[in-house]
Scaffold this motif. Structure first.
Motif, PDB file in Angstrom:
ATOM      1  N   GLY A 170       0.884  -1.236  -0.158  1.00  0.00           N
ATOM      2  CA  GLY A 170       0.081   0.065   0.155  1.00  0.00           C
ATOM      3  C   GLY A 170       0.754   1.175  -0.056  1.00  0.00           C
ATOM      4  O   GLY A 170       0.296   2.370   0.333  1.00  0.00           O
ATOM      5  N   VAL A 171       2.111   1.130  -0.426  1.00  0.00           N
ATOM      6  CA  VAL A 171       2.967   2.460  -0.528  1.00  0.00           C
ATOM      7  C   VAL A 171       3.414   2.868  -1.973  1.00  0.00           C
ATOM      8  O   VAL A 171       3.286   2.093  -2.908  1.00  0.00           O
ATOM      9  N   GLY A 172       3.845   3.942  -1.918  1.00  0.00           N
ATOM     10  CA  GLY A 172       4.373   4.644  -3.169  1.00  0.00           C
ATOM     11  C   GLY A 172       5.861   4.729  -3.236  1.00  0.00           C
ATOM     12  O   GLY A 172       6.654   3.930  -4.067  1.00  0.00           O
ATOM     13  N   SER A 173       6.323   5.608  -2.396  1.00  0.00           N
ATOM     14  CA  SER A 173       7.727   6.031  -2.509  1.00  0.00           C
ATOM     15  C   SER A 173       8.576   5.089  -1.466  1.00  0.00           C
ATOM     16  O   SER A 173       7.861   4.708  -0.437  1.00  0.00           O
ATOM     17  N   THR A 174       9.612   4.798  -1.748  1.00  0.00           N
ATOM     18  CA  THR A 174      10.502   3.822  -0.710  1.00  0.00           C
ATOM     19  C   THR A 174      11.877   4.398  -0.669  1.00  0.00           C
ATOM     20  O   THR A 174      12.605   4.715  -1.835  1.00  0.00           O
ATOM     21  N   LEU A 175      12.510   4.353   0.488  1.00  0.00           N
ATOM     22  CA  LEU A 175      13.926   4.729   0.551  1.00  0.00           C
ATOM     23  C   LEU A 175      14.489   3.431   1.161  1.00  0.00           C
ATOM     24  O   LEU A 175      13.768   3.117   2.356  1.00  0.00           O
ATOM     25  N   GLY A 176      15.470   2.690   1.150  1.00  0.00           N
ATOM     26  CA  GLY A 176      16.028   1.578   1.759  1.00  0.00           C
ATOM     27  C   GLY A 176      17.269   1.789   2.118  1.00  0.00           C
ATOM     28  O   GLY A 176      18.342   2.405   0.900  1.00  0.00           O
ATOM     29  N   LEU A 177      17.767   1.465   3.041  1.00  0.00           N
ATOM     30  CA  LEU A 177      19.417   1.488   3.583  1.00  0.00           C
ATOM     31  C   LEU A 177      19.722   0.300   3.880  1.00  0.00           C
ATOM     32  O   LEU A 177      19.147  -0.504   4.668  1.00  0.00           O
ATOM     33  N   PRO A 178      20.952  -0.129   3.327  1.00  0.00           N
ATOM     34  CA  PRO A 178      21.724  -1.140   3.890  1.00  0.00           C
ATOM     35  C   PRO A 178      22.399  -1.021   5.081  1.00  0.00           C
ATOM     36  O   PRO A 178      22.971   0.190   5.238  1.00  0.00           O
ATOM     37  N   LEU A 179      22.212  -1.779   6.256  1.00  0.00           N
ATOM     38  CA  LEU A 179      22.943  -1.492   7.550  1.00  0.00           C
ATOM     39  C   LEU A 179      24.112  -2.745   7.493  1.00  0.00           C
ATOM     40  O   LEU A 179      23.837  -3.707   7.292  1.00  0.00           O
ATOM     41  N   ALA A 180      25.408  -2.244   7.725  1.00  0.00           N
ATOM     42  CA  ALA A 180      26.470  -3.112   7.946  1.00  0.00           C
ATOM     43  C   ALA A 180      27.492  -2.256   9.133  1.00  0.00           C
ATOM     44  O   ALA A 180      27.363  -0.990   9.272  1.00  0.00           O
ATOM     45  N   LEU A 181      28.333  -3.142   9.587  1.00  0.00           N
ATOM     46  CA  LEU A 181      29.163  -2.575  10.586  1.00  0.00           C
ATOM     47  C   LEU A 181      30.405  -2.445   9.716  1.00  0.00           C
ATOM     48  O   LEU A 181      31.052  -3.506   9.086  1.00  0.00           O
ATOM     49  N   ALA A 182      31.089  -1.426   9.979  1.00  0.00           N
ATOM     50  CA  ALA A 182      32.364  -1.114   9.273  1.00  0.00           C
ATOM     51  C   ALA A 182      32.213  -1.485   7.882  1.00  0.00           C
ATOM     52  O   ALA A 182      31.552  -0.936   7.058  1.00  0.00           O
ATOM     53  N   ASP A 183      33.185  -2.354   7.475  1.00  0.00           N
ATOM     54  CA  ASP A 183      33.456  -2.801   6.074  1.00  0.00           C
ATOM     55  C   ASP A 183      32.704  -4.144   5.891  1.00  0.00           C
ATOM     56  O   ASP A 183      33.123  -4.978   5.003  1.00  0.00           O
ATOM     57  N   GLY A 184      31.897  -4.534   6.600  1.00  0.00           N
ATOM     58  CA  GLY A 184      31.325  -5.872   6.863  1.00  0.00           C
ATOM     59  C   GLY A 184      30.214  -6.066   6.029  1.00  0.00           C
ATOM     60  O   GLY A 184      29.755  -5.106   5.321  1.00  0.00           O
ATOM     61  N   PRO A 185      29.687  -7.273   5.781  1.00  0.00           N
ATOM     62  CA  PRO A 185      28.516  -7.486   5.167  1.00  0.00           C
ATOM     63  C   PRO A 185      27.523  -6.961   5.574  1.00  0.00           C
ATOM     64  O   PRO A 185      27.402  -6.512   6.829  1.00  0.00           O
ATOM     65  N   VAL A 186      26.355  -6.826   4.691  1.00  0.00           N
ATOM     66  CA  VAL A 186      24.965  -6.115   5.044  1.00  0.00           C
ATOM     67  C   VAL A 186      24.221  -7.125   6.004  1.00  0.00           C
ATOM     68  O   VAL A 186      24.156  -8.041   5.856  1.00  0.00           O
ATOM     69  N   ASP A 187      24.090  -6.497   7.227  1.00  0.00           N
ATOM     70  CA  ASP A 187      23.751  -7.150   8.336  1.00  0.00           C
ATOM     71  C   ASP A 187      22.255  -7.098   8.436  1.00  0.00           C
ATOM     72  O   ASP A 187      21.350  -7.915   8.868  1.00  0.00           O
ATOM     73  N   ALA A 188      21.639  -6.085   7.985  1.00  0.00           N
ATOM     74  CA  ALA A 188      19.885  -5.664   8.208  1.00  0.00           C
ATOM     75  C   ALA A 188      19.832  -4.786   6.945  1.00  0.00           C
ATOM     76  O   ALA A 188      20.764  -4.050   6.569  1.00  0.00           O
ATOM     77  N   LEU A 189      18.442  -4.511   7.019  1.00  0.00           N
ATOM     78  CA  LEU A 189      18.038  -3.473   5.887  1.00  0.00           C
ATOM     79  C   LEU A 189      16.936  -2.507   6.602  1.00  0.00           C
ATOM     80  O   LEU A 189      16.058  -3.000   7.522  1.00  0.00           O
ATOM     81  N   LEU A 190      17.089  -1.343   6.192  1.00  0.00           N
ATOM     82  CA  LEU A 190      16.076  -0.531   6.933  1.00  0.00           C
ATOM     83  C   LEU A 190      15.305   0.472   5.775  1.00  0.00           C
ATOM     84  O   LEU A 190      15.893   0.925   5.028  1.00  0.00           O
ATOM     85  N   THR A 191      13.964   0.030   5.725  1.00  0.00           N
ATOM     86  CA  THR A 191      12.962   0.756   4.517  1.00  0.00           C
ATOM     87  C   THR A 191      11.980   1.639   5.164  1.00  0.00           C
ATOM     88  O   THR A 191      11.440   1.552   6.348  1.00  0.00           O
ATOM     89  N   PHE A 192      12.057   2.790   4.623  1.00  0.00           N
ATOM     90  CA  PHE A 192      10.964   3.867   4.707  1.00  0.00           C
ATOM     91  C   PHE A 192      10.105   3.978   3.473  1.00  0.00           C
ATOM     92  O   PHE A 192      10.656   4.062   2.305  1.00  0.00           O
ATOM     93  N   HIS A 193       8.662   4.052   3.675  1.00  0.00           N
ATOM     94  CA  HIS A 193       7.663   3.980   2.869  1.00  0.00           C
ATOM     95  C   HIS A 193       6.738   5.236   2.887  1.00  0.00           C
ATOM     96  O   HIS A 193       6.192   5.569   4.002  1.00  0.00           O
ATOM     97  N   SER A 194       6.200   5.759   1.893  1.00  0.00           N
ATOM     98  CA  SER A 194       5.150   6.732   1.967  1.00  0.00           C
ATOM     99  C   SER A 194       4.256   6.634   0.772  1.00  0.00           C
ATOM    100  O   SER A 194       4.471   5.640  -0.238  1.00  0.00           O
TER     101      SER A 194
END
Length: 146
Positions: free
Chosen positions: A122-146
């Motif tokens: 039910g959303v239109g726009s999306t901003l997604g941010l990959p979360l990682a510690l230092a130079d490590g692999p992506v540990d989690a994702l944070l997404t924002f939607h409107s």
């Protein structure tokens, strides 16, 4: 609140979220994360904020673990896996790339499942941010939607 004021407020909220995530390791943390996602949504006038973490402990396979959504939105599918519902978006984020999708129609031609997935949310726009510690692999994702 002006754009610069909202930017400062967002920075404060993200810093608070980071500090809380780093300092706590109890079940109490889940409620705090959800509350902070709601605070961020309120600051930015968003409809949906999602924290995605590795599903079943499998790196690169992310499932919805924390969500804040506007009461006007339908409940997300359960279970909701970013790899299944938003595969193109997941691929971009797994590679450590920030994701900016102004509308589902702006997605590339090969991202039909992602368009349908965003419509299901039910959303239109999306901003997604990959979360990682230092130079490590992506540990989690944070997404924002409107």
């Amino acid at each position: 609140m002006g754009a610069s004021g909202a930017g400062v407020r967002l920075e404060e909220l993200v810093e608070r979220l980071s500090a809380t995530l780093g300092a706590l390791g109890t079940d109490w943390l889940d409620g705090q994360v959800q509350d902070m996602l709601g605070d961020i949504a309120g600051c930015l006038d968003l409809d949906l904020c999602i924290l995605w973490q590795p599903a079943f402990g499998i790196p690169g396979l992310y499932g919805l673990t924390h969500v804040w959504r506007s009461p006007s939105l339908p409940a997300p599918p359960d279970p909701l896996g970013v790899h299944r519902h938003l595969p193109w978006c997941a691929s971009e984020l797994r590679e450590g790339k920030p994701l900016v999708v102004p509308t589902p129609a702006a997605l590339p031609e090969g991202a039909a499942r992602d368009r349908a997935g965003l419509e299901d949310l039910g959303v239109g726009s999306t901003l997604g941010l990959p979360l990682a510690l230092a130079d490590g692999p992506v540990d989690a994702l944070l997404t924002f939607h409107s």
